[in-house]
Design an enzyme around this catalytic site. Sequence first.
Site, short mmCIF file in Angstrom:
data_model
loop_
_atom_site.label_atom_id
_atom_site.label_comp_id
_atom_site.label_asym_id
_atom_site.label_seq_id
_atom_site.Cartn_x
_atom_site.Cartn_y
_atom_site.Cartn_z
CG PHE A 48 -0.73 -0.12 2.52
CD1 PHE A 48 -1.75 -0.29 3.50
CD2 PHE A 48 0.62 0.19 2.97
CE1 PHE A 48 -1.49 -0.19 4.72
CE2 PHE A 48 0.87 -0.03 4.24
CZ PHE A 48 0.09 -0.18 5.25
CD GLU A 49 0.66 5.50 3.01
OE1 GLU A 49 1.55 6.26 2.58
OE2 GLU A 49 0.01 5.28 3.94
N GLY A 50 1.49 2.99 -2.76
CA GLY A 50 2.47 2.84 -3.94
C GLY A 50 3.20 1.50 -3.80
#
Length: 590
Positions: free
Chosen positions: A397-399
């Site tokens: 997550f978050e890229g």
Amino acid sequence: MSAKTEKEIPSIVASLFYGEVMEDEVFPYPQFSESQIEMAKAMIDAIDKFAQDNIDSPKFDKDSKIPKEVLDGLAGLGLCGLAVGEDYGGLGLDTTLYARVFSQIAGYDGAVATTLGAHQSIGYKALLNEGNEEQKKHWLPKLASGEVFAAFCLTEPGSGSDAYSIKTKATKNADGTYTINGQKLWITNAGMAGFYSVFAKTEHDDGKGGKVEKISCFIVEKEREGVSFGEKEDKMGIRASETRAVYFDNVKVPASNMIGEPGKGFKIAMNVLNTGRLSLGSGSVGGMKMILKLATAQAKTRKQFGSTIDQFGLIQEKLATMAANIYACESMVYMTTGKIVQGMNHFEHESAICKVYCSERLWDTIDKATQIAAGNAYMKEYPYERIMRDCRINLIFEGTNEILRIFTALSGIKGPSDDLKELGKIADVSKAIQDPIKSVGVLTDFAKKRMSKRFGSKTLTKVHPSLEVHGNHFVSMMKDFSIAVENTIMKFGKNIIGNELLQMRIANMTMELYAQLAVLSRTTSILNRTDVSDKDKEYVTHLTELICRDSRQSFTRNFKRLNSSYDKLIPKISKAVSERDGFGFDIIDF
């Protein structure tokens, strides 16, 4: 607590792509001030006392829920408003203190850290960064106190890392209000939140008599008609944190609910994620320390063949590697936060690297600890399997780490490639390129221009004399990196865009350089102090040697594969696998 200085510091990582090292910025290593130390110790002590009495991770995991009284208790400690100014009811911590406090929380429970991080690292971060005074006065006291939780609504079913391709739309009405329609996927805190930072496409004049869609950011309150939620997701890890889909069906919001300027939501989202990735880095450090503590206790008490297993070389190798990884990760995170406090405003490269490097070392750490605990680690009565499940999401997550590698390589190369063809004809490229996937879509061609700058120094002049050999190796690596960047621009041109294996090599080399810089700087500062014991100095020196040696090997492997036939095998084998829908044959066939 330290306030940001007026001095603007360039990105340390971006300078590496020019073959330059800003020694005056890298050395000395950023130190905690006396006020920062005092605040950090007070916060850590409060978190430790609360966590030991109230955080029951096995129960939270089993029930898939963090009890309200625990959330209330965390909020009572000020942990919902770490970076919010005191005027709005928060603690007003700077970036470095925020990272250290968040690291402590993450060391106790991944789901709790995720809930608090989703709330403030990203949930209302857009409001904190870009909100107007009226919005801040209304919302920040409620958010900082934990009265209201926040959620960050960007990801959609068809646009994970490709943030620019979201479909949710906000249509402007005749009365100036906006009507939002669309859906968001995998939103942490969705059902429990009352405040949503929602990113949606809005229509704007293109200056040529036509219309163009850009992203804008809106505050959406939970109670607004048309807001609904999917079922709580049944996740592999961080099960106690809440994840749901959020639906917007003709949700009407006033124009005053827009955060920042119309059409500037993409930049707002990327800035939010930059700081969120730093939280993932610092949280990973906290998790690694807790895991190493478990592994060390196991190694010191478990006996085999008449000795505790910490006496065996293969176990020692694991413990040493885990400690070195922690030291490297911690050095990178706090080099970054320290420079932000001092005035580094553009830190997207550093935050991406910290997220990738630290999350992968965290995964390696729980893997090694699981091996040390052996059969016990596989049993639910021990914490290892839960921690392993909780850790895995950090690489996603978050890229995703793959996307952030692409971003690191392409955005880094963009700097020395000043004459990129066609880019001037594409609107908002300089802003859009900061997004990892958007950059892949808008970069169209590289000009064939040689880099004129080289890293000329024979050594890092400010590194401690006992570390000079590693400084010399670093300079040699920088020369190789400079050549690699130049050759990449010259050889591949526009074809670099689709060459993700090449991008990975460049990104991996960049991460190793930043890791070594941070470690050499930190260790130099420690060795120069008179209040540090010889035993501690010896410990960090050994850690530094192990880190630098392993890092050089990784760097060299990636450098050599840039021009070898190794990566050419990958697409050939992958194509065959796809054609065969898997491995494709059995031992009985041939």
